[in-house]
Write an enzyme that holds these catalytic residues in place. Sequence first.
Site, short mmCIF file in Angstrom:
data_model
loop_
_atom_site.label_atom_id
_atom_site.label_comp_id
_atom_site.label_asym_id
_atom_site.label_seq_id
_atom_site.Cartn_x
_atom_site.Cartn_y
_atom_site.Cartn_z
CD GLU A 12 -2.99 -1.12 2.26
OE1 GLU A 12 -4.05 -1.72 2.03
OE2 GLU A 12 -2.79 -0.50 3.30
CD GLU A 63 -3.89 -6.06 2.59
OE1 GLU A 63 -4.75 -5.41 3.23
OE2 GLU A 63 -2.67 -5.84 2.68
C1 BGP Z 1 -4.52 -2.91 4.93
C2 BGP Z 1 -3.16 -3.37 5.39
C3 BGP Z 1 -3.15 -4.61 6.18
C4 BGP Z 1 -4.41 -4.91 6.95
C5 BGP Z 1 -5.68 -4.46 6.32
C6 BGP Z 1 -6.89 -4.45 7.21
O1 BGP Z 1 -4.55 -1.53 4.87
O2 BGP Z 1 -2.30 -3.60 4.30
O3 BGP Z 1 -1.96 -4.66 6.89
O4 BGP Z 1 -4.30 -4.76 8.29
O5 BGP Z 1 -5.59 -3.20 5.72
O6 BGP Z 1 -6.88 -3.31 8.02
P1 BGP Z 1 -7.09 -3.36 9.56
O7 BGP Z 1 -6.11 -4.34 10.08
O8 BGP Z 1 -6.86 -2.01 10.03
O9 BGP Z 1 -8.50 -3.82 9.75
#
Ligand code: BGP
Length: 485
Positions: A175, A376
């Site tokens: 990201e 993701e």
């Molecule tokens: C993205 C990241 C991840 C992950 C995901 C979910 O932005 O790459 O590392 O954590 O989001 O977000 P969160 O964990 O804040 O729910």
Amino acid sequence: MVFKKDFLWGGATAANQFEGAWNVDGKGPSCSDMCTGGSHTVSKRITRKIEENTFYPSHEAIDFYHRYKEDIALFAQMGFKVFRFSIAWSRIFPTGMESTPNEAGLKFYENVIDECLKYNIEPLITISHYEVPFGITKKYNGWASREVIDLYMNYCKAIFNRYKGKVKYWLTFNEINSATMPMGGYLSQGILNEGTTDFMTQVDIPNLRFQGLHHQFLASAKAVKLAHEIDSNYQVGCMQIYATMYPYTCNPDDMVKTQRDSRVMNYFCGDVQVRGEYPTYMNRYFKENNIDVKIEDGDLEILKEGCVDFYTFSYYMSICVSSDPEKENTSGNILGGVKNPYLKASDWGWQIDPKGLRYTLNEIYDRYQIPMMIVENGLGAYDKKEADKSVNDDYRIEYLKEHIEQMKEAVEDGVDLIGYTPWGCIDLVSASTGEMAKRYGFIYVDKYDDGSGDLSRSKKKSFYWYKQVIESNGENLDNIETVLA
Ligand code: BGP
């Protein structure tokens, strides 16, 4: 069949959110290791030293470091074809500045890779996922300094050489475009400005972030080039956080604002990494925001020589954009936005929008025409483990099913989609809030926000469902009848 025969079904994780063993076998602290626990309403704190009697969720996390064999065996049971994980830079170079790598760190990831290959699971490795060595933060204020490019290249050289012949897919930065927003300053770039105490309200110097991005672009381009030189089979991708934006109304003011916001947030970094050049629309943004990025002689050539081989992104939600500042907002993945009256949201306020995924895949593919992966996607939810250890997560199955249906539509639309790795395939620590209570996994982990839990793993209903999805190459998305413990 809609998906290609060799479609890469799998799951995604990140070292700091699931490995634990934060100071074991020579590992140094990363930026994430300096973050305390938090919640949806209380921000994580960033501490400059490790405080006694303070809970740091990454320190034990779910202890993948000592349980990787058990976990990868579970992924194999689901039929994973690919497993996305990140290498903790500070396991290989504890402060980020050593000249020789830490053998124990290299060995650990070699074991993980070998374990994947044993089950014919393709490793997909993120080189830097929100875990800049804290040593680099202290000495250089993270990516704000140009010197970090060389440190990153030492790291790349060590891992590209060591895993040659075993790995095919690499992602340079998780990201990367998160650093177009203040929160990405520390999270992604390890920039810690004086006065910052909270993760959610960092002292922000936009000029440093955009200079940091320039350094990351150069590092990414050089890494692509180096990877190809070391192993011609290496494929290197970019990874963007994609926040799909809709104009709130057809008012031309909303349209123009949506285009402007989306360019900066969603397209700027991808344009540089895929096309190898700065898009012209950024000139005006830089000028209006008093941002002066120092570009040295030869930099633009480096960018041009290091275009990525494929495009990947995270997709959780969409937002609306309005020119009316009074419109009601909702939260989201790093970036919130205006509420969409047609969508429901998760318990954390992230708006659920499966059709937005089809729209997004088409938008990106129209722009770049290179292979794409969704690395993701998923629903962060409160799960309830029953006495017999089962978890009935129909809501998660519903979310994923609807997104996969839209992926199919996008493939029919002509998008070259090669893989799908839902986030947090095993429960892990949340990146934004530091919680365990926000769970994404197919596998439940007995670990809680006060640090308690025996770390045992159990299969949720979605585990069996996803197995069926993979077995049928995405053809059978029906929910399953019973919860199997
Ligand atoms: C993205 C990241 C991840 C992950 C995901 C979910 O932005 O790459 O590392 O954590 O989001 O977000 P969160 O964990 O804040 O729910």
